[in-house]
Design a protein around this motif. Sequence first.
Motif, PDB file in Angstrom:
ATOM      1  N   PHE A 111     -55.432  -1.771  -7.177  1.00  0.00           N
ATOM      2  CA  PHE A 111     -54.492  -1.789  -6.442  1.00  0.00           C
ATOM      3  C   PHE A 111     -53.493  -2.382  -6.361  1.00  0.00           C
ATOM      4  O   PHE A 111     -52.543  -1.698  -6.607  1.00  0.00           O
ATOM      5  CB  PHE A 111     -54.677  -1.037  -4.766  1.00  0.00           C
ATOM      6  CG  PHE A 111     -53.323  -1.316  -3.977  1.00  0.00           C
ATOM      7  CD1 PHE A 111     -53.172   0.156  -4.114  1.00  0.00           C
ATOM      8  CD2 PHE A 111     -52.870  -2.265  -3.239  1.00  0.00           C
ATOM      9  CE1 PHE A 111     -51.928   0.668  -2.935  1.00  0.00           C
ATOM     10  CE2 PHE A 111     -51.374  -1.174  -2.491  1.00  0.00           C
ATOM     11  CZ  PHE A 111     -50.943  -0.569  -2.471  1.00  0.00           C
ATOM     12  N   VAL A 112     -53.679  -3.549  -5.985  1.00  0.00           N
ATOM     13  CA  VAL A 112     -52.579  -4.319  -6.216  1.00  0.00           C
ATOM     14  C   VAL A 112     -51.636  -4.745  -7.933  1.00  0.00           C
ATOM     15  O   VAL A 112     -50.409  -4.415  -8.191  1.00  0.00           O
ATOM     16  CB  VAL A 112     -52.937  -6.511  -5.697  1.00  0.00           C
ATOM     17  CG1 VAL A 112     -52.408  -7.290  -5.904  1.00  0.00           C
ATOM     18  CG2 VAL A 112     -53.390  -6.300  -4.727  1.00  0.00           C
ATOM     19  N   VAL A 113     -52.713  -5.051  -8.339  1.00  0.00           N
ATOM     20  CA  VAL A 113     -52.434  -5.028  -9.934  1.00  0.00           C
ATOM     21  C   VAL A 113     -51.527  -4.106 -10.443  1.00  0.00           C
ATOM     22  O   VAL A 113     -50.135  -3.958 -11.270  1.00  0.00           O
ATOM     23  CB  VAL A 113     -53.280  -4.852 -11.058  1.00  0.00           C
ATOM     24  CG1 VAL A 113     -53.252  -5.111 -12.339  1.00  0.00           C
ATOM     25  CG2 VAL A 113     -54.502  -6.276 -10.975  1.00  0.00           C
ATOM     26  N   GLY A 114     -51.840  -2.753 -10.388  1.00  0.00           N
ATOM     27  CA  GLY A 114     -51.648  -1.526 -10.571  1.00  0.00           C
ATOM     28  C   GLY A 114     -50.106  -1.426  -9.545  1.00  0.00           C
ATOM     29  O   GLY A 114     -48.976  -1.464 -10.336  1.00  0.00           O
ATOM     30  N   TYR A 115     -50.263  -2.095  -8.659  1.00  0.00           N
ATOM     31  CA  TYR A 115     -47.955  -1.769  -7.526  1.00  0.00           C
ATOM     32  C   TYR A 115     -47.502  -3.109  -8.393  1.00  0.00           C
ATOM     33  O   TYR A 115     -46.453  -2.789  -8.565  1.00  0.00           O
ATOM     34  CB  TYR A 115     -49.042  -2.412  -6.274  1.00  0.00           C
ATOM     35  CG  TYR A 115     -47.221  -2.093  -5.268  1.00  0.00           C
ATOM     36  CD1 TYR A 115     -46.835  -0.976  -5.605  1.00  0.00           C
ATOM     37  CD2 TYR A 115     -46.527  -3.237  -4.848  1.00  0.00           C
ATOM     38  CE1 TYR A 115     -45.702  -1.197  -4.202  1.00  0.00           C
ATOM     39  CE2 TYR A 115     -45.305  -2.993  -4.527  1.00  0.00           C
ATOM     40  CZ  TYR A 115     -45.353  -1.885  -4.097  1.00  0.00           C
ATOM     41  OH  TYR A 115     -43.835  -1.903  -3.553  1.00  0.00           O
ATOM     42  N   ALA A 116     -47.993  -4.465  -8.544  1.00  0.00           N
ATOM     43  CA  ALA A 116     -47.043  -4.736  -9.003  1.00  0.00           C
ATOM     44  C   ALA A 116     -46.954  -4.611 -11.027  1.00  0.00           C
ATOM     45  O   ALA A 116     -45.700  -5.075 -10.925  1.00  0.00           O
ATOM     46  CB  ALA A 116     -48.541  -6.237  -9.997  1.00  0.00           C
ATOM     47  N   LEU A 117     -47.798  -3.784 -11.872  1.00  0.00           N
ATOM     48  CA  LEU A 117     -47.235  -3.118 -13.103  1.00  0.00           C
ATOM     49  C   LEU A 117     -46.238  -1.834 -13.214  1.00  0.00           C
ATOM     50  O   LEU A 117     -45.984  -1.501 -14.406  1.00  0.00           O
ATOM     51  CB  LEU A 117     -48.294  -3.115 -12.656  1.00  0.00           C
ATOM     52  CG  LEU A 117     -49.175  -4.147 -14.221  1.00  0.00           C
ATOM     53  CD1 LEU A 117     -50.654  -4.563 -15.024  1.00  0.00           C
ATOM     54  CD2 LEU A 117     -47.972  -5.543 -14.806  1.00  0.00           C
ATOM     55  N   SER A 118     -46.648  -1.562 -12.097  1.00  0.00           N
ATOM     56  CA  SER A 118     -45.778   0.052 -11.517  1.00  0.00           C
ATOM     57  C   SER A 118     -44.320   0.032 -11.196  1.00  0.00           C
ATOM     58  O   SER A 118     -43.567  -1.268 -10.932  1.00  0.00           O
ATOM     59  CB  SER A 118     -45.891   0.509 -10.363  1.00  0.00           C
ATOM     60  OG  SER A 118     -45.934   1.890 -10.482  1.00  0.00           O
ATOM     61  N   PRO A 119     -43.468   0.393 -12.537  1.00  0.00           N
ATOM     62  CA  PRO A 119     -42.173   0.420 -12.196  1.00  0.00           C
ATOM     63  C   PRO A 119     -41.768   1.492 -10.632  1.00  0.00           C
ATOM     64  O   PRO A 119     -40.133   0.613 -10.826  1.00  0.00           O
ATOM     65  CB  PRO A 119     -41.538   1.523 -13.757  1.00  0.00           C
ATOM     66  CG  PRO A 119     -42.894   2.701 -14.050  1.00  0.00           C
ATOM     67  CD  PRO A 119     -44.276   1.392 -13.574  1.00  0.00           C
ATOM     68  N   ILE A 120     -42.409   1.433 -10.261  1.00  0.00           N
ATOM     69  CA  ILE A 120     -42.017   2.321  -9.327  1.00  0.00           C
ATOM     70  C   ILE A 120     -42.361   1.638  -8.019  1.00  0.00           C
ATOM     71  O   ILE A 120     -43.472   1.048  -7.862  1.00  0.00           O
ATOM     72  CB  ILE A 120     -42.563   3.446  -8.955  1.00  0.00           C
ATOM     73  CG1 ILE A 120     -41.808   4.820 -10.237  1.00  0.00           C
ATOM     74  CG2 ILE A 120     -42.610   4.386  -7.458  1.00  0.00           C
ATOM     75  CD1 ILE A 120     -42.763   6.182 -10.124  1.00  0.00           C
ATOM     76  N   ASP A 121     -40.996   0.960  -7.416  1.00  0.00           N
ATOM     77  CA  ASP A 121     -41.667   0.335  -5.970  1.00  0.00           C
ATOM     78  C   ASP A 121     -41.680   1.580  -4.622  1.00  0.00           C
ATOM     79  O   ASP A 121     -41.260   1.912  -4.474  1.00  0.00           O
ATOM     80  CB  ASP A 121     -40.482  -0.531  -5.716  1.00  0.00           C
ATOM     81  CG  ASP A 121     -40.482  -2.161  -6.765  1.00  0.00           C
ATOM     82  OD1 ASP A 121     -41.411  -1.805  -7.677  1.00  0.00           O
ATOM     83  OD2 ASP A 121     -39.547  -2.446  -7.051  1.00  0.00           O
ATOM     84  N   LEU A 122     -42.727   0.354  -3.446  1.00  0.00           N
ATOM     85  CA  LEU A 122     -42.689   0.787  -1.984  1.00  0.00           C
ATOM     86  C   LEU A 122     -41.011   1.339  -1.636  1.00  0.00           C
ATOM     87  O   LEU A 122     -40.331   2.902  -1.424  1.00  0.00           O
ATOM     88  CB  LEU A 122     -43.457  -0.084  -1.501  1.00  0.00           C
ATOM     89  CG  LEU A 122     -43.921   0.318  -0.388  1.00  0.00           C
ATOM     90  CD1 LEU A 122     -44.418   2.557  -0.318  1.00  0.00           C
ATOM     91  CD2 LEU A 122     -44.333  -0.108   0.952  1.00  0.00           C
ATOM     92  N   ILE A 123     -40.966  -0.005  -1.815  1.00  0.00           N
ATOM     93  CA  ILE A 123     -38.929   0.217  -1.116  1.00  0.00           C
ATOM     94  C   ILE A 123     -38.308  -0.148  -2.780  1.00  0.00           C
ATOM     95  O   ILE A 123     -37.870  -0.723  -3.657  1.00  0.00           O
ATOM     96  CB  ILE A 123     -38.528  -1.066  -0.852  1.00  0.00           C
ATOM     97  CG1 ILE A 123     -39.445  -1.239   0.448  1.00  0.00           C
ATOM     98  CG2 ILE A 123     -36.905  -1.047  -0.195  1.00  0.00           C
ATOM     99  CD1 ILE A 123     -39.680  -1.902   1.948  1.00  0.00           C
ATOM    100  N   PRO A 124     -37.273   0.994  -2.620  1.00  0.00           N
ATOM    101  CA  PRO A 124     -36.777   0.838  -4.219  1.00  0.00           C
ATOM    102  C   PRO A 124     -35.327  -0.272  -5.082  1.00  0.00           C
ATOM    103  O   PRO A 124     -34.955  -0.519  -3.365  1.00  0.00           O
ATOM    104  CB  PRO A 124     -35.507   2.157  -3.959  1.00  0.00           C
ATOM    105  CG  PRO A 124     -36.340   2.871  -3.368  1.00  0.00           C
ATOM    106  CD  PRO A 124     -36.963   2.446  -2.265  1.00  0.00           C
ATOM    107  N   ASP A 125     -35.486  -0.664  -5.294  1.00  0.00           N
ATOM    108  CA  ASP A 125     -34.793  -1.846  -6.008  1.00  0.00           C
ATOM    109  C   ASP A 125     -33.296  -1.430  -5.531  1.00  0.00           C
ATOM    110  O   ASP A 125     -32.545  -2.707  -5.046  1.00  0.00           O
ATOM    111  CB  ASP A 125     -34.807  -2.575  -6.880  1.00  0.00           C
ATOM    112  CG  ASP A 125     -36.060  -3.553  -7.327  1.00  0.00           C
ATOM    113  OD1 ASP A 125     -36.558  -3.374  -6.154  1.00  0.00           O
ATOM    114  OD2 ASP A 125     -36.677  -3.803  -8.292  1.00  0.00           O
TER     115      ASP A 125
END
Length: 137
Positions: free
Chosen positions: A49-63
């Motif tokens: 989950f952490v690796v997927g989130y770290a590499l994902s171009p989509i963030d929980l809170i948009p930049d």
Amino acid sequence: MSDSERSPRVAAFGRLRTWARGVKRDVQALYLAAKDPRVPWYAKAMALFVVGYALSPIDLIPDFIPILGYLDDLIILPLAILLAVKLIPPEILAEHRASASASNGGSGHRLAAAVIVLIWLALGLLVLSALLNEVGP
């Protein structure tokens, strides 16, 4: 600007760079640990989950949201890494951190990022398809 004013800024930038390298190393170590059969299943799930989130171009809170947009990069991701690291046995994690430090990352990061992007695109197409089918002609 004098050297005495510049020195604290240079030192702070150096600490920030070291911290960022540590985060990158830990993400790679978590990926390696997720493939290790000695790691418990729940630690593997959290690591993936952490690796997927770290590499994902989509963030929980948009930049693009001012200030709050970078919270996930500065707070959420490091806390998730910390939790995943705590779930992995220390000797196994040390082994994978050493492996991650020894490698330069190479094309593995690009491949992993490409896979994550493809997963997001597939999910987006699935949602779009479901919405179009619901609206119907």
